[in-house]
Design a protein around this motif. Structure first.
Motif, mmCIF file in Angstrom:
data_model
loop_
_atom_site.group_PDB
_atom_site.id
_atom_site.type_symbol
_atom_site.label_atom_id
_atom_site.label_comp_id
_atom_site.label_asym_id
_atom_site.label_seq_id
_atom_site.Cartn_x
_atom_site.Cartn_y
_atom_site.Cartn_z
ATOM 1 N N UNK A 112 0.815 -1.213 0.000
ATOM 2 C CA UNK A 112 0.000 0.000 0.000
ATOM 3 C C UNK A 112 0.855 1.273 0.000
ATOM 4 N N UNK A 113 1.881 1.389 0.869
ATOM 5 C CA UNK A 113 2.732 2.591 0.805
ATOM 6 C C UNK A 113 3.475 2.734 -0.521
ATOM 7 N N UNK A 114 3.905 1.602 -1.123
ATOM 8 C CA UNK A 114 4.612 1.680 -2.405
ATOM 9 C C UNK A 114 3.694 2.227 -3.491
ATOM 10 N N UNK A 115 2.454 1.750 -3.505
ATOM 11 C CA UNK A 115 1.489 2.264 -4.482
ATOM 12 C C UNK A 115 1.256 3.753 -4.282
ATOM 13 N N UNK A 116 1.099 4.160 -3.029
ATOM 14 C CA UNK A 116 0.837 5.556 -2.711
ATOM 15 C C UNK A 116 1.976 6.454 -3.195
ATOM 16 N N UNK A 117 3.202 6.058 -2.894
ATOM 17 C CA UNK A 117 4.359 6.864 -3.272
ATOM 18 C C UNK A 117 4.475 6.999 -4.787
ATOM 19 N N UNK A 118 4.293 5.896 -5.489
ATOM 20 C CA UNK A 118 4.463 5.905 -6.941
ATOM 21 C C UNK A 118 3.377 6.717 -7.648
ATOM 22 N N UNK A 119 2.116 6.595 -7.182
ATOM 23 C CA UNK A 119 1.094 7.384 -7.868
ATOM 24 C C UNK A 119 1.238 8.873 -7.526
ATOM 25 N N UNK A 120 1.852 9.181 -6.389
ATOM 26 C CA UNK A 120 2.154 10.577 -6.082
ATOM 27 C C UNK A 120 3.154 11.154 -7.070
ATOM 28 N N UNK A 121 4.139 10.336 -7.439
ATOM 29 C CA UNK A 121 5.119 10.753 -8.443
ATOM 30 C C UNK A 121 4.417 11.031 -9.778
ATOM 31 N N UNK A 122 3.511 10.130 -10.157
ATOM 32 C CA UNK A 122 2.785 10.296 -11.422
ATOM 33 C C UNK A 122 1.919 11.555 -11.391
ATOM 34 N N UNK A 123 1.245 11.806 -10.259
ATOM 35 C CA UNK A 123 0.418 13.006 -10.141
ATOM 36 C C UNK A 123 1.257 14.269 -10.311
ATOM 37 N N UNK A 124 2.427 14.286 -9.689
ATOM 38 C CA UNK A 124 3.324 15.431 -9.830
ATOM 39 C C UNK A 124 3.741 15.619 -11.285
ATOM 40 N N UNK A 125 4.043 14.508 -11.958
ATOM 41 C CA UNK A 125 4.431 14.576 -13.372
ATOM 42 C C UNK A 125 3.305 15.130 -14.240
ATOM 43 N N UNK A 126 2.066 14.891 -13.812
ATOM 44 C CA UNK A 126 0.914 15.401 -14.539
ATOM 45 C C UNK A 126 0.942 16.919 -14.650
ATOM 46 N N UNK A 127 1.557 17.550 -13.643
ATOM 47 C CA UNK A 127 1.638 19.000 -13.633
ATOM 48 C C UNK A 127 2.712 19.571 -14.529
ATOM 49 N N UNK A 128 3.476 18.696 -15.180
ATOM 50 C CA UNK A 128 4.545 19.174 -16.060
ATOM 51 C C UNK A 128 4.272 18.869 -17.530
ATOM 52 N N UNK A 129 3.146 18.206 -17.814
ATOM 53 C CA UNK A 129 2.874 17.815 -19.201
ATOM 54 C C UNK A 129 2.596 19.042 -20.063
ATOM 55 N N UNK A 130 2.990 18.939 -21.315
ATOM 56 C CA UNK A 130 2.787 20.023 -22.269
ATOM 57 C C UNK A 130 1.837 19.626 -23.403
ATOM 58 N N UNK A 131 1.531 18.329 -23.486
ATOM 59 C CA UNK A 131 0.697 17.833 -24.582
ATOM 60 C C UNK A 131 -0.411 16.950 -24.061
ATOM 61 N N UNK A 132 -1.411 16.748 -24.887
ATOM 62 C CA UNK A 132 -2.518 15.847 -24.562
ATOM 63 C C UNK A 132 -2.020 14.412 -24.405
ATOM 64 N N UNK A 133 -1.084 14.004 -25.263
ATOM 65 C CA UNK A 133 -0.516 12.656 -25.165
ATOM 66 C C UNK A 133 0.176 12.424 -23.834
ATOM 67 N N UNK A 134 0.885 13.444 -23.339
ATOM 68 C CA UNK A 134 1.543 13.323 -22.038
ATOM 69 C C UNK A 134 0.537 13.156 -20.918
ATOM 70 N N UNK A 135 -0.586 13.866 -21.015
ATOM 71 C CA UNK A 135 -1.640 13.723 -20.007
ATOM 72 C C UNK A 135 -2.210 12.317 -20.023
ATOM 73 N N UNK A 136 -2.446 11.760 -21.218
ATOM 74 C CA UNK A 136 -2.980 10.399 -21.327
ATOM 75 C C UNK A 136 -2.049 9.392 -20.684
ATOM 76 N N UNK A 137 -0.735 9.530 -20.908
ATOM 77 C CA UNK A 137 0.235 8.607 -20.315
ATOM 78 C C UNK A 137 0.185 8.672 -18.792
ATOM 79 N N UNK A 138 0.111 9.872 -18.260
ATOM 80 C CA UNK A 138 0.036 10.031 -16.807
ATOM 81 C C UNK A 138 -1.244 9.425 -16.246
ATOM 82 N N UNK A 139 -2.371 9.646 -16.924
ATOM 83 C CA UNK A 139 -3.638 9.108 -16.434
ATOM 84 C C UNK A 139 -3.629 7.581 -16.450
ATOM 85 N N UNK A 140 -2.986 6.981 -17.442
ATOM 86 C CA UNK A 140 -2.900 5.519 -17.512
ATOM 87 C C UNK A 140 -2.158 4.964 -16.296
ATOM 88 N N UNK A 141 -0.982 5.504 -16.016
ATOM 89 C CA UNK A 141 -0.181 4.982 -14.900
ATOM 90 C C UNK A 141 -0.789 5.338 -13.545
#
Length: 487
Positions: A112-141
């Motif tokens: 559970x903590x590993x999942x939490x930490x990793x999806x937090x990383x993905x959420x943060x990355x979501x804030x750096x996307x510049x394209x629609x494709x980048x957003x889709x990749x983040x939402x998938x993970x």
């Protein structure tokens, strides 16, 4: 309604070791009874609650980001927004059953903590996307990593709490979803003022800041979660023994052989009528829940409020949802009426959507959210507990819980389209009609399940009357008679 008999609550097909009766029977100790559950409520429940708050916040804050300019900056249409939400749910659904089956093997204190930490990383990355494709990749993970969270947390709490105490605790952590709706609106209102800082838009800061909070708590949580009562550092030896004996007498856990992995138990979960009936309720509830979770800020904007004001105006209905969720959870645990609470929730949703559909007055439409949002948010812990209460041993319970949330998130896929591109603002007429129908069907299928479980409990009561007292004391005879379904 029949109350769950804790002393004889074993599974209908579960093999009960008669030698365990007696030694595993908890000695009634009022002091221990108060101490052990209070310790769990202090040490485990708050951590689980924050887990789900962050999970729901990171999954649904895209609704706040949409209002703050996400679609404009990434040049997205409403249809593309719905696709982005749908992409989240496909891996989310696929991950739920494997994740629940692996939880006990890997250890919830690690998984559970590993999942939490990793999806937090993905959420943060979501804030750096510049394209629609980048957003889709983040939402998938994000969906892949979050998929096992809610079913995993429900299963995890069932490792520690007996059935009669479970809904209040599930409601406590699920209320984090309504808190996240309120908290997310307040945070988004403040965060969007950072628009333009360090080259990031306000909607990007929503993802960056909220994702960073998740990563930080994920790392800390590795040191907070025990894997089982045996490894809980806050329990002494006597308290550990008491909790284990209580859980075994309640039927919440079994011995090593009955709780070991079995594909047969997985199959029994998929063919249990009560699991399937509640599964239908999960689906309809998921459509309603995620429609409101993702689109409440947009709905409020359609009523004439500015984007910033809408973030704040979405807070009060979620605050009411939190209070009502906790009140109904207490009633449900006290009187063992999971089904009745589910029906009550469906009535609230039905009235709320009828008000929104039938009126053109924006004040009435806004007021309808104080019924529909609390209705769907108090239903989720009721049906989650209902599902978990009526399935054992461990593998069957893990599978039944996963089935429920697979159905919920399948409903989430439909929700991403209903208020997105299929039913345009400001009236959302088509979507509201569908949500109204689904609210009625939730109550109907919940009622059918109550009737079915009452019928099964009567059959079990008849079997118990034919069992000699000596066999009853030893846990022998027809073991299916000892498991009383929670209504």
């Amino acid at each position: 309604m029949d109350k769950v008999a804790s002393r004889t609550s074993t599974d209908p097909e579960k093999h009960v070791d008669s030698s365990s009766v007696g030694s595993d029977q908890p000695i009634v100790n009022s002091e221990l009874e108060r101490t052990v559950w209070r310790k769990l409520d202090i040490w485990v429940l708050p951590v689980v609650t924050i887990f789900y708050l962050l999970s729901f916040l990171d999954r649904t804050n895209i609704g706040n980001a949409k209002v703050a300019g996400l679609l404009k900056d990434l040049k997205m249409t409403n249809q593309q927004y719905s696709i982005a939400l749908t992409v989240t749910y496909v891996p989310y659904i696929l991950a739920e059953l494997p994740s629940n089956l692996l939880l006990k093997i890997v250890g919830p204190n690690l998984m559970l903590p590993a999942m939490l930490t990793l999806w937090g990383v993905v959420t943060t990355c979501q804030g750096t996307v510049k394209t629609y494709g980048g957003l889709l990749a983040c939402r998938f993970f994000l969906g892949l990593l979050e998929g096992g969270v809610f079913p995993g947390l429900v299963l995890y709490l069932s490792f520690f709490y007996p059935r009669l105490r479970l809904q209040t605790r599930i409601a406590a952590f699920f209320s984090a979803a309504s808190i996240s709706g309120a908290f997310g609106g307040i945070m988004a209102y403040g965060i969007i003022n950072l628009n333009g800082k360090h080259g990031h838009s306000g909607w990007q800061w929503i993802f960056i800041i909220e994702g960073a909070i998740t990563v930080l708590f994920g790392l800390v949580s590795f040191f907070l979660l025990p894997s089982s009562p045996d490894t809980a550092r806050f329990f002494n030896a006597e308290e550990k023994a008491y909790v284990k004996a209580t859980l075994k007498a309640d039927g919440a856990v079994g011995d090593e052989s009955s709780d070991s992995f079995s594909w047969g138990e997985v199959g029994k979960a998929f063919t249990s009528i009560h699991v399937l009936l509640v599964g239908v309720v999960f689906f309809f509830s998921g459509v309603v829940l995620y429609s409101l979770a993702y689109f409440t800020p947009s709905i409020v904007v359609s009523l004439g409020y500015t984007a910033a004001r809408a973030q704040l105006m979405s807070v009060p209905p979620f605050a009411v949802a939190f209070v009502l969720t906790m009140i109904t959870a207490y009633i449900s645990d006290r009187y063992q009426c999971r089904g009745a609470v589910t029906v009550f929730a469906s009535v609230l949703c039905t009235v709320g959507f009828a008000m929104f559909l039938g009126s053109k007055n924006h004040h009435v439409q806004y007021g309808s959210l104080f019924l529909s949002i609390p209705g769907t948010y108090l239903m989720a812990p009721a049906i989650s507990t209902w599902n978990a209460n009526n399935a054992a041993p461990h593998v069957r319970r893990a599978t039944a819980i996963a089935i429920g949330f697979i159905m919920t998130n399948s409903g989430g896929i439909l929700a991403t389209w209903l208020l997105g591109s299929l039913s345009p603002a400001p009236r959302y007429t088509k979507a509201t009609k569908i949500l109204l129908i689904f609210s009625v069907l939730m109550g109907l299928f919940a009622t059918l399940n109550i009737v079915y479980l009452q019928s099964e409990n009567k059959k079990k009561a008849a079997k118990r009357t034919t069992t000699p007292r000596a066999e009853e004391a030893a846990g022998l005879g027809d073991k299916s008679a000892w498991f009383v379904y929670s209504l």
